[in-house]
Scaffold this active site. Structure first.
Site, PDB file in Angstrom:
ATOM      1  N   GLY A 173       0.831  -1.385  -0.068  1.00  0.00           N
ATOM      2  CA  GLY A 173       0.053  -0.030  -0.093  1.00  0.00           C
ATOM      3  C   GLY A 173       0.720   1.295  -0.001  1.00  0.00           C
ATOM      4  O   GLY A 173       0.169   2.114  -0.277  1.00  0.00           O
ATOM      5  N   ASP A 174       1.957   1.033   0.307  1.00  0.00           N
ATOM      6  CA  ASP A 174       3.031   2.397   0.248  1.00  0.00           C
ATOM      7  C   ASP A 174       4.526   2.235  -0.062  1.00  0.00           C
ATOM      8  O   ASP A 174       5.539   2.447   0.592  1.00  0.00           O
ATOM      9  CB  ASP A 174       3.022   3.017   1.624  1.00  0.00           C
ATOM     10  CG  ASP A 174       3.646   4.569   1.704  1.00  0.00           C
ATOM     11  OD1 ASP A 174       3.502   5.217   0.658  1.00  0.00           O
ATOM     12  OD2 ASP A 174       4.185   4.866   2.521  1.00  0.00           O
ATOM     13  N   LEU A 175       4.452   1.133  -1.300  1.00  0.00           N
ATOM     14  CA  LEU A 175       5.524   0.603  -1.685  1.00  0.00           C
ATOM     15  C   LEU A 175       6.517   1.422  -2.306  1.00  0.00           C
ATOM     16  O   LEU A 175       6.864   1.158  -3.466  1.00  0.00           O
ATOM     17  CB  LEU A 175       5.426  -0.656  -2.201  1.00  0.00           C
ATOM     18  CG  LEU A 175       6.392  -1.818  -2.223  1.00  0.00           C
ATOM     19  CD1 LEU A 175       7.122  -2.257  -0.935  1.00  0.00           C
ATOM     20  CD2 LEU A 175       6.325  -2.973  -3.269  1.00  0.00           C
TER      21      LEU A 175
END
Length: 268
Positions: A173-175
């Site tokens: 999700g926040d890669l």
């Protein structure tokens, strides 16, 4: 004794227990070849203690191993689009460092990816920018048109090969590159700082491409070998980047407006 890393978050809305739950949820895939995570040891609302990850140089071999392992993390799947990590629930989502990760707390009536992406991840951010008078009616109309197309399923695409075509992936999700920490582990890297949820696997890959990652071509090629990407995935990269682009518009202002609006015009 293993070294520890401590994170504190004084924002009154935050709850670092959710980050611990996200790490544990992603870490469930490690036994099946998925990426390891920074192991949570203790968590309260404002304090998270993790086992410290030892970093290592970003080599082509580690990048390839990480790409293969990321495919297997995604293949651990999620029960529905927007699903939160196991053992975490909340009506609006969860907060870390003042930022909301919106989730869908209960499985809705069957909803395709595009409809969820528009309703949960795109339009709330657009409304915030419009309500703050950062954007006006022209931008609102542009995104409304785009979200109509998303909701109609115009951009729904099959997941990579290790998943069923319409099965939500278990995504970080926040890669961005800083959250894929290269390390001397068999999988080549360790995941840190997740905003995990059920989503499209291409969202994580697009995030890596948005800000660049070492040996990015090797990561994606190795991923594709293990879990072949759907036809046309390269064309969808900007669309999959729209959620973090909107977040950067909200956080950092006009420097990100041009790219974000260009993506919206392309797909509207």
């Amino acid at each position: 004794m293993a070294e520890m890393f401590e994170k504190r978050d004084r924002d009154p809305r935050s709850d670092l227990r959710c980050e611990a739950a996200a790490l544990a949820w992603l870490g469930e895939a490690t036994a099946n070849g998925g990426l390891p995570v920074a192991r949570p040891l203790e968590a309260t609302r404002d304090r998270l203690v993790e086992q410290r990850v030892s970093s290592a140089p970003a080599t082509a071999a580690r990048a390839e191993a990480a790409g293969r392992a990321l495919a297997r993390t995604h293949a651990a799947a999620a029960p529905y689009w927007g699903a939160p990590p196991a053992n975490w629930s909340g009506a609006e989502g969860y907060w870390i460092s003042g930022q909301l990760t919106p989730i869908v707390p209960e499985q809705p009536a069957p909803e395709p990816w595009g409809a969820c992406y528009a309703r949960v991840h795109i339009m709330p951010q657009v409304r915030e920018l419009v309500d703050a008078r950062v954007w006006g009616t022209r931008e609102a109309a542009l995104f409304a048109k785009l979200c109509d197309r998303l909701t109609a399923g115009d951009f729904d695409a099959p997941q990579p090969g290790l998943l069923q075509p319409a099965q939500p992936a278990r995504i970080h999700g926040d890669l961005w590159a800083g959250n894929l920490l290269f390390s001397d582990v068999p999988q080549g890297a360790v995941l840190i700082d997740p905003m995990a949820r059920g989503g499209h696997a291409e969202e994580d890959l697009a995030m890596l491409q948005l800000f660049g990652a070492p040996h990015l071509d090797r990561i994606i090629a190795a991923y594709d070998e293990v879990s072949p990407l759907g036809p046309g995935w390269r064309d969808r990269v900007p669309l999959m980047q729209l959620q973090p682009l909107l977040l950067h518009c909200r956080l950092f202002g006009s420097g990100h407006f041009g790219q974000t609006l260009a993506v919206a015009r392309r797909f509207a």
